[in-house]
Each structure stands twice: as C-alpha cells, then as structure tokens.
Design a protein around this motif. Structure first.
Motif, mmCIF file in Angstrom:
data_model
loop_
_atom_site.group_PDB
_atom_site.id
_atom_site.type_symbol
_atom_site.label_atom_id
_atom_site.label_comp_id
_atom_site.label_asym_id
_atom_site.label_seq_id
_atom_site.Cartn_x
_atom_site.Cartn_y
_atom_site.Cartn_z
ATOM 1 N N HIS A 13 0.831 -1.199 0.000
ATOM 2 C CA HIS A 13 0.000 0.000 0.000
ATOM 3 C C HIS A 13 0.872 1.258 0.000
ATOM 4 N N ASP A 14 1.969 1.207 -0.758
ATOM 5 C CA ASP A 14 2.880 2.333 -0.884
ATOM 6 C C ASP A 14 2.126 3.537 -1.442
ATOM 7 N N ARG A 15 2.102 4.632 -0.686
ATOM 8 C CA ARG A 15 1.322 5.790 -1.104
ATOM 9 C C ARG A 15 2.081 6.690 -2.065
ATOM 10 N N ASP A 16 3.265 6.234 -2.517
ATOM 11 C CA ASP A 16 4.003 6.968 -3.534
ATOM 12 C C ASP A 16 3.905 6.302 -4.907
ATOM 13 N N LEU A 17 3.081 5.274 -5.030
ATOM 14 C CA LEU A 17 3.051 4.505 -6.272
ATOM 15 C C LEU A 17 2.668 5.349 -7.478
ATOM 16 N N ALA A 18 1.791 6.326 -7.307
ATOM 17 C CA ALA A 18 1.369 7.154 -8.439
ATOM 18 C C ALA A 18 2.235 8.400 -8.586
ATOM 19 N N GLY A 19 3.168 8.621 -7.663
ATOM 20 C CA GLY A 19 4.030 9.784 -7.741
ATOM 21 C C GLY A 19 3.317 11.088 -7.447
ATOM 22 N N LEU A 20 2.216 11.030 -6.688
ATOM 23 C CA LEU A 20 1.411 12.212 -6.406
ATOM 24 C C LEU A 20 1.476 12.551 -4.914
ATOM 25 N N THR A 21 1.012 13.736 -4.559
ATOM 26 C CA THR A 21 1.056 14.173 -3.168
ATOM 27 C C THR A 21 -0.106 13.632 -2.353
ATOM 28 N N TYR A 22 -1.317 13.737 -2.908
ATOM 29 C CA TYR A 22 -2.522 13.410 -2.141
ATOM 30 C C TYR A 22 -3.241 12.141 -2.622
ATOM 31 N N VAL A 23 -2.978 11.698 -3.829
ATOM 32 C CA VAL A 23 -3.767 10.617 -4.431
ATOM 33 C C VAL A 23 -2.882 9.399 -4.674
ATOM 34 N N TYR A 24 -3.390 8.229 -4.304
ATOM 35 C CA TYR A 24 -2.626 6.997 -4.504
ATOM 36 C C TYR A 24 -3.590 5.826 -4.706
ATOM 37 N N PRO A 25 -3.213 4.841 -5.519
ATOM 38 C CA PRO A 25 -4.048 3.658 -5.720
ATOM 39 C C PRO A 25 -3.568 2.496 -4.874
#
Length: 284
Positions: A13-25
């Motif tokens: 559940h790495d919250r950097d997967l999409a490279g975004l600040t607030y949004v992650y899949p």
C-alpha cells in the motif's frame, strides 16, 4: 522498474506509487478491487499511534494545510486515467480491474485536516464528473476521535448525502486496551458516543483489527467489553463490523508484540458479535 510501472498488490500500500502528493491507488482486500486513496496526511502525522500502523516515520500531530487546487488536479487526472485510460490494464491483475471506492485513508487521521469538509465536497464533485456516481462509493477511514468538532460533522454530513460510508476504528472496549493498542487515553463511553453521532450522519461500519499481543489472543473479557461498547453506540444504527487481522507488518516499535490470529479465531469473535444482531465481514 519505477514505482509508476509497478503492478498493484494487496500487500503493498505504498502511497508513492502514483508519484502524487494526495492521491494513490491500492488493491484493497476489504473492498475487493482498486481503491483510490486520498491522503490528507502527507506529513505522516496522526493524533493516534496504533501499534499495528503500517506508516513508516509516523509522528504525533495533525494534517498540514491542504492545497485543494493540487488535490483537484491530481484526483481529476487520476480518475480520468482509471475510467477513460488504460491504467487498470497496465497496473492491476486481471479479475480485479474495477474501481471499488474513493477512500479518505492516508498516513494519519484525515479528519484532522482543517479543510476536511471542503475536501469531501471536492471529491464528490470530481467523482460525479467522471461518471462514477454512487457506483464509485466514497469512504472515510477514521479513528472517529474528532467527531465532536463541527467541521468534522459537516464533512460526515456531506459524505452521507453523497451515499458514502464511514469506516470507524474501534479495536477495543476498555480504556487500558485502547491505550495499549491505539496509543491514546480515551474513555470507551466517548468512543460509543462518537460512533453513534457518526452513524446518525452517514452509513457507518465499525472497523476492527484484532491480533495476538505477546502471543496471547484477546481474552473473553476483552471481547465482551468491545461488544458492550458497540451496544452502547446502538447496534441498530450501525451497518456492521469489518473485522480484520494483520496482513502487512507494522512499522511501529510495538510490532515486536504483534502476531496474527488465524481465520478460525477471527470467525469465533465474529460469531459472538453476530449474536448481538450485527453483520460481520472478516478479512484475515
């Protein structure tokens, strides 16, 4: 392989997967597909310190000021990639290529953001704009401790009007157990009152993590106290209980105390809760 090229996994559940600040899949085992996460705590600050928390570098505190224009740009672009682009085909295993929800769930307590109700309103608008409507339900994963604040209740009201759900954290029913597991000194009566308020504003599920502590499973007294807390909140108000175990390692010092329960043990706990008239869903 860069983070953006990776295939999603229920164990990452790495919250950097999409490279975004607030949004992650993420692939959510409880939701059964892709969950679009909204992380209002990129500073990894939370007012609780749960022993099983998977956030590295967790600190005490609240969400920072939210850049709503950046949140809008990130979420709008990502939802269009999911609905109109090929993101699901490129990043999600076959059979799980469905958007299950948009969830306020990040590196801390999302309702601690001063702009929480504004963020809810923004997410509702963007969800509807890409045509997901109520087929893309909104969820708030929260410890519920800030429900006494008017701005939080306003966010819950907006979420309820949009057909959303609250997943309200309750892991124990005694003050001592709450302090050990969640790292806060909190009266169970306050938890029950906040839970009842949440359920009055929005469809509310209780979200419960149970596990072994130093090899010992929750005692009969522990389970009875937990169930009593739910009864004080009013079982008729609640949608049910989401009972789950430990699937990914804790990043907290307390991790040395923790070990998972097996599915049969979770089912035995669920059976006691069901006897009180509550629906229970299990995710070992």
């Amino acid at each position: 392989m860069t983070a953006r090229d990776q295939t999603l996994s229920i164990r990452n559940h790495d919250r950097d997967l999409a490279g975004l600040t607030y949004v992650y899949p993420v692939l959510s085992r409880r939701a059964g597909g892709v969950s679009v996460g909204i992380n209002l705590n990129p500073n990894s600050a939370c007012n609780w310190h749960c022993a099983y928390c998977q956030v590295p570098g967790l600190v005490r505190g609240r969400a920072p000021e939210i850049d709503l224009s950046l949140l809008e740009a990130e979420l709008s672009g990502f939802l269009h990639a999911l609905v109109e682009g090929d993101y699901l085909e490129r990043h999600v295993p076959e059979g799980l290529r469905v958007v299950r929800d948009i969830a306020f769930s990040g590196n801390g307590e999302p309702t601690s953001a001063a702009a929480f109700p504004e963020a809810v309103s923004l997410v509702v608008r963007l969800r509807d704009a890409v045509g997901l409507g109520r087929e893309g339900p909104l969820r708030l994963i929260t410890n519920g401790s800030l429900v006494g604040q008017a701005r939080v209740r306003e966010g819950l009201r907006l979420l309820g009007e949009a057909g959303g759900e609250v997943w309200f954290k309750v892991d124990a029913g005694t003050q001592a157990s709450i302090e050990r597991i969640n790292g806060v000194s909190l009266d169970p009566d306050v938890v029950a009152r906040n839970l009842a308020v949440s359920a009055g504003l929005c469809t509310t599920w209780v979200q419960t993590c149970m596990f072994r502590w130093d090899g010992a499973s929750p005692s009969g007294d522990d389970i009875d106290a937990y169930i009593e807390l739910l009864m004080r909140a009013g079982p008729e108000r609640l949608a049910g209980v989401l009972l789950y175990g430990i699937a990914r390692p804790s990043m907290q010092p307390e991790a040395v105390h923790l070990a998972p329960l097996d599915e049969a043990e979770l089912e035995a706990i669920a059976a006691k809760v069901r006897k009180k008239g509550l629906m229970v869903r299990i995710s070992p």
